[in-house]
Design a protein around this motif. Structure first.
Motif, mmCIF file in Angstrom:
data_model
loop_
_atom_site.group_PDB
_atom_site.id
_atom_site.type_symbol
_atom_site.label_atom_id
_atom_site.label_comp_id
_atom_site.label_asym_id
_atom_site.label_seq_id
_atom_site.Cartn_x
_atom_site.Cartn_y
_atom_site.Cartn_z
ATOM 1 N N THR A 1 16.909 -42.992 -36.512
ATOM 2 C CA THR A 1 17.290 -43.219 -37.908
ATOM 3 C C THR A 1 16.123 -43.177 -38.889
ATOM 4 O O THR A 1 16.318 -43.414 -40.072
ATOM 5 C CB THR A 1 17.993 -44.588 -38.047
ATOM 6 N N THR A 2 14.912 -42.868 -38.409
ATOM 7 C CA THR A 2 13.742 -42.883 -39.271
ATOM 8 C C THR A 2 12.969 -41.576 -39.137
ATOM 9 O O THR A 2 12.696 -41.123 -38.035
ATOM 10 C CB THR A 2 12.800 -44.048 -38.901
ATOM 11 N N MET A 3 12.628 -41.001 -40.297
ATOM 12 C CA MET A 3 11.804 -39.795 -40.327
ATOM 13 C C MET A 3 10.652 -40.018 -41.296
ATOM 14 O O MET A 3 10.818 -40.692 -42.306
ATOM 15 C CB MET A 3 12.619 -38.593 -40.791
ATOM 16 N N LEU A 4 9.515 -39.451 -40.972
ATOM 17 C CA LEU A 4 8.399 -39.436 -41.907
ATOM 18 C C LEU A 4 8.465 -38.139 -42.696
ATOM 19 O O LEU A 4 8.719 -37.077 -42.126
ATOM 20 C CB LEU A 4 7.062 -39.480 -41.172
ATOM 21 N N THR B 1 8.927 -32.885 -42.165
ATOM 22 C CA THR B 1 9.737 -34.047 -41.771
ATOM 23 C C THR B 1 9.567 -34.229 -40.273
ATOM 24 O O THR B 1 9.721 -33.292 -39.496
ATOM 25 C CB THR B 1 11.223 -33.878 -42.126
ATOM 26 N N VAL C 1 7.159 -49.004 -37.569
ATOM 27 C CA VAL C 1 8.212 -49.090 -36.566
ATOM 28 C C VAL C 1 7.636 -49.711 -35.303
ATOM 29 O O VAL C 1 6.449 -49.612 -35.028
ATOM 30 C CB VAL C 1 8.832 -47.707 -36.229
ATOM 31 N N VAL D 1 5.596 -46.798 -43.833
ATOM 32 C CA VAL D 1 6.567 -46.973 -42.746
ATOM 33 C C VAL D 1 5.905 -47.680 -41.571
ATOM 34 O O VAL D 1 4.779 -47.357 -41.198
ATOM 35 C CB VAL D 1 7.115 -45.604 -42.277
ATOM 36 N N THR E 1 8.027 -49.623 -31.196
ATOM 37 C CA THR E 1 8.516 -48.695 -30.190
ATOM 38 C C THR E 1 7.856 -49.000 -28.848
ATOM 39 O O THR E 1 7.142 -49.993 -28.718
ATOM 40 C CB THR E 1 8.248 -47.233 -30.659
ATOM 41 N N ILE F 1 10.887 -40.092 -36.172
ATOM 42 C CA ILE F 1 10.167 -41.191 -35.530
ATOM 43 C C ILE F 1 11.118 -41.959 -34.609
ATOM 44 O O ILE F 1 10.781 -42.284 -33.487
ATOM 45 C CB ILE F 1 9.560 -42.139 -36.589
ATOM 46 N N THR F 2 12.303 -42.264 -35.114
ATOM 47 C CA THR F 2 13.364 -42.866 -34.313
ATOM 48 C C THR F 2 14.638 -42.088 -34.631
ATOM 49 O O THR F 2 14.617 -41.140 -35.397
ATOM 50 C CB THR F 2 13.571 -44.365 -34.664
#
Length: 111
Positions: free
Chosen positions: A76-79, A70, A36, A34, A38, A73-74
């Motif tokens: 709409t985004t999760m690690l 979980t 991103v 992933v 930011t 991160i944003t």
């Protein structure tokens, strides 16, 4: 011609990296598969969440290689991380914030 960012490496490990452009202040966070883009304020929120997850989960016993964490991160985004990955992610963030503090001090001195 479009401006090309000249990035500073804030942290780099085998699992990922964090770089930023000192001109536009965008930060790219890459971990695992992933990546991103930011800003520092959002990166601080990510660090706070990672710290909290690590603190909460360190008291329990978890399979170190089970994707049981979980981390948003944003919006709409999760690690999805294992405990080992969470520790590595937290170390990456800690390295980046240590260097951000150094840059802030240098900026303050150079005025």
């Amino acid at each position: 011609m479009e401006h090309m960012c000249e990035t500073q490496t804030l942290a780099y490990t085998g699992e990922g990296y964090i770089i930023r452009c000192p001109q536009c202040l965008r930060i790219q966070l890459a971990f695992g598969t992933v990546a991103v883009v930011t800003k520092e304020k959002q990166l601080k929120k990510i660090k706070e969440r990672a710290d909290l997850e690590l603190l909460c989960r360190s008291a329990g016993t978890f399979e170190p290689d089970l994707k049981s964490v979980t981390l948003p991160i944003t919006q709409t985004t999760m690690l999805c991380l294992t405990m080992r990955e969470l520790e590595a992610f937290n170390d990456l963030l800690a390295q980046a914030f240590a260097l951000l503090e150094v840059y802030a001090l240098l900026d303050a001195v150079n005025g």
